[in-house]
Design a protein around this motif. Structure first.
Motif, PDB file in Angstrom:
ATOM      1  N   PRO A   1       0.814  -1.217   0.000  1.00 14.58           N
ATOM      2  CA  PRO A   1       0.000   0.000   0.000  1.00 14.58           C
ATOM      3  C   PRO A   1       0.853   1.276   0.000  1.00 14.58           C
ATOM      4  O   PRO A   1       1.882   1.336   0.675  1.00 14.58           O
ATOM      5  N   VAL A   2       0.421   2.256  -0.782  1.00 11.45           N
ATOM      6  CA  VAL A   2       1.146   3.524  -0.905  1.00 11.45           C
ATOM      7  C   VAL A   2       0.443   4.619  -0.114  1.00 11.45           C
ATOM      8  O   VAL A   2      -0.727   4.492   0.250  1.00 11.45           O
ATOM      9  N   GLY A   3       1.170   5.681   0.154  1.00  9.96           N
ATOM     10  CA  GLY A   3       0.596   6.853   0.807  1.00  9.96           C
ATOM     11  C   GLY A   3       0.214   7.894  -0.227  1.00  9.96           C
ATOM     12  O   GLY A   3       0.967   8.154  -1.174  1.00  9.96           O
TER      13      GLY A   3
ATOM     14  N   GLU B   1     -11.543   0.195   2.240  1.00 10.16           N
ATOM     15  CA  GLU B   1     -10.412   0.057   1.326  1.00 10.16           C
ATOM     16  C   GLU B   1     -10.315   1.302   0.451  1.00 10.16           C
ATOM     17  O   GLU B   1     -11.322   1.963   0.174  1.00 10.16           O
ATOM     18  N   VAL B   2      -9.092   1.589   0.012  1.00  6.27           N
ATOM     19  CA  VAL B   2      -8.852   2.624  -0.990  1.00  6.27           C
ATOM     20  C   VAL B   2      -7.826   2.063  -1.963  1.00  6.27           C
ATOM     21  O   VAL B   2      -6.832   1.457  -1.546  1.00  6.27           O
ATOM     22  N   PHE B   3      -8.065   2.223  -3.257  1.00  4.02           N
ATOM     23  CA  PHE B   3      -7.099   1.756  -4.239  1.00  4.02           C
ATOM     24  C   PHE B   3      -7.214   2.569  -5.522  1.00  4.02           C
ATOM     25  O   PHE B   3      -8.256   3.158  -5.824  1.00  4.02           O
TER      26      PHE B   3
ATOM     27  N   SER C   1      -3.641  -0.510  -7.451  1.00  8.72           N
ATOM     28  CA  SER C   1      -2.656  -0.186  -6.426  1.00  8.72           C
ATOM     29  C   SER C   1      -3.335   0.158  -5.108  1.00  8.72           C
ATOM     30  O   SER C   1      -4.108   1.113  -5.030  1.00  8.72           O
ATOM     31  N   PRO C   2      -3.077  -0.615  -4.032  1.00 10.93           N
ATOM     32  CA  PRO C   2      -3.698  -0.330  -2.744  1.00 10.93           C
ATOM     33  C   PRO C   2      -3.135   0.943  -2.112  1.00 10.93           C
ATOM     34  O   PRO C   2      -1.950   1.261  -2.270  1.00 10.93           O
ATOM     35  N   VAL C   3      -3.987   1.654  -1.403  1.00 12.26           N
ATOM     36  CA  VAL C   3      -3.589   2.865  -0.682  1.00 12.26           C
ATOM     37  C   VAL C   3      -3.675   2.569   0.820  1.00 12.26           C
ATOM     38  O   VAL C   3      -4.719   2.134   1.306  1.00 12.26           O
TER      39      VAL C   3
ATOM     40  N   SER D   1      -2.819  -2.740   5.284  1.00 12.34           N
ATOM     41  CA  SER D   1      -2.418  -3.762   4.315  1.00 12.34           C
ATOM     42  C   SER D   1      -3.392  -3.768   3.136  1.00 12.34           C
ATOM     43  O   SER D   1      -4.428  -3.093   3.164  1.00 12.34           O
ATOM     44  N   ILE D   2      -3.086  -4.548   2.105  1.00 13.60           N
ATOM     45  CA  ILE D   2      -3.947  -4.618   0.927  1.00 13.60           C
ATOM     46  C   ILE D   2      -5.291  -5.254   1.296  1.00 13.60           C
ATOM     47  O   ILE D   2      -5.354  -6.232   2.036  1.00 13.60           O
ATOM     48  N   GLY D   3      -6.379  -4.661   0.790  1.00 12.39           N
ATOM     49  CA  GLY D   3      -7.719  -5.160   1.083  1.00 12.39           C
ATOM     50  C   GLY D   3      -8.107  -6.322   0.188  1.00 12.39           C
ATOM     51  O   GLY D   3      -7.509  -6.553  -0.872  1.00 12.39           O
ATOM     52  N   LYS D   4      -9.152  -7.037   0.588  1.00 13.46           N
ATOM     53  CA  LYS D   4      -9.582  -8.229  -0.144  1.00 13.46           C
ATOM     54  C   LYS D   4     -10.093  -7.893  -1.542  1.00 13.46           C
ATOM     55  O   LYS D   4      -9.803  -8.610  -2.507  1.00 13.46           O
ATOM     56  N   VAL D   5     -10.871  -6.810  -1.662  1.00 11.16           N
ATOM     57  CA  VAL D   5     -11.405  -6.454  -2.985  1.00 11.16           C
ATOM     58  C   VAL D   5     -10.278  -6.004  -3.910  1.00 11.16           C
ATOM     59  O   VAL D   5     -10.219  -6.388  -5.079  1.00 11.16           O
TER      60      VAL D   5
END
Length: 354
Positions: A173-175, A294-296, A305-307, A323-327
């Motif tokens: 995940p990125v900021g 979640e945010v991506f 890309s996960p946020v 961490s990265i979300g399921k969706v």
């Protein structure tokens, strides 16, 4: 159909080894086609990759009449070479061309040009996980004239770059920095177009974000300064209380091809999707109430890309457990699975390069 002449290099480059990075290495060949007013597009050819010779007065340098696209070629699990929805890039090319007064480029010619140059340099397509051959088609105005008017001559070109993940962190995940000072685009402007000016005006915000250790900028609308628009390199999506919410296309947001694909996949899997206006205040409230799950981001370069965190003024929002979300993971696996031929392509999105 284009009659493409092919002039192969007599001095092929050595293929890269190790980490590829993104957009730093270029293949042996490129596609070029000219446009002349009264003659149309002509002389399509593939030549060895080389520098251009343009007059200092070429209009692209002074008035910014240029556009570009981005797509990828993949080595499938069956050993064949594939593109992902190139017809959508061709259509978006002409939406940009129309806004910038660049001549219409037949969509079948765009796709044929991309396929042809990828075929010539197919041995440059990397095969390591997470890698691909990035494809950059672009058009520039070449008239030697210092006057504000549409050019009468252009070059359409396609160059290729074997690349790794867009973000060095891969799927970590990125900021994201929500910009509260500068704006990127307004309705009626060029926000929906793939043109360099949109990216040049985003650099000041990007520098601010990087200086505070954030990977990208999330832009707000240019009028109210409160409605979410898009990230510099991708569209943005939020999972709020079980629904995927993403800003509606309003003329100042790029109509992303990965965005379109992800929305279709979500709907087919029964995940509710809302394309609508969403304010940063709604986002803050959703995070405080625990509904922001979640945010991506979605885009050609990063795919999905996960946020992990969002910053807005003095508020720093940590998304879930960071961490990265399921969706997000499901969407990444589905899109890349289709691209690589690991999953059934029931949409007809995967196009073989023969």
């Amino acid at each position: 159909m284009l009659d493409i002449k092919i002039y192969r290099t007599t001095e092929p480059k050595q293929k890269p080894t190790g980490a590829l990075g993104f957009g730093k290495i270029f293949t042996d060949h490129m596609f070029i086609m000219n446009y002349t007013e009264g003659k149309g597009w002509h002389d399509p050819r593939i030549e060895p990759y080389h520098n251009l010779s343009l007059a200092p007065s070429a209009m692209v340098f002074h008035y910014g009449q240029e556009m570009f696209e981005g797509l990828k070629a993949y080595k499938g699990v069956d050993g064949k070479n594939y593109l992902f929805r190139p017809d959508m890039n061709a259509k978006r090319t002409n939406e940009t061309n129309k806004r910038l007064c660049i001549p219409y480029l037949p969509e079948e010619d765009f796709v044929q040009a991309v396929k042809a140059v990828v075929k010539v340099d197919e041995d440059w397509i990397p095969t390591e996980p997470g890698t691909s051959l990035y494809i950059r088609p672009f058009i520039i105005a070449t008239d030697e004239f210092l006057g504000v008017a549409p050019s009468k001559t252009y070059l359409f070109m396609v160059i290729l770059s074997p690349s790794g993940a867009y973000y060095s962190s891969g799927l970590e995940p990125v900021g994201i920095w929500i910009e509260d000072d500068y704006v990127r685009a307004v309705k009626g402007g060029m926000g929906f177009a793939k043109t360099g000016g949109n990216y040049a005006c985003s650099l000041a915000g990007q520098v601010k974000a990087h200086n505070d250790n954030y990977s990208q900028v999330l832009w707000l609308d240019g009028v109210h300064r409160k409605y979410i628009e898009e990230v510099g390199s991708m569209n943005i999506m939020f999972k709020i209380d079980g629904k995927i919410v993403t800003p509606a296309l309003n003329g100042s947001i790029l109509p992303g091809i990965t965005r379109n694909s992800v929305i279709q996949i979500c709907k087919d899997k029964g995940i509710p999707v809302e394309e609508r206006q969403i304010s940063v205040d709604e986002l803050l409230e959703a995070q405080k109430s625990g509904k922001l799950e979640e945010v991506f981001g979605t885009g050609t370069a990063a795919v999905v890309s996960p946020v992990g965190k969002l910053r807005y003024k003095d508020d720093v929002m940590t998304i879930g457990d960071g961490s990265i979300g399921k969706v997000c993971q499901m969407l990444y696996d589905t899109v890349t699975g289709i691209q690589l031929g690991k999953l059934e392509d029931k949409y007809g999105w995967r196009v073989e390069v023969k």
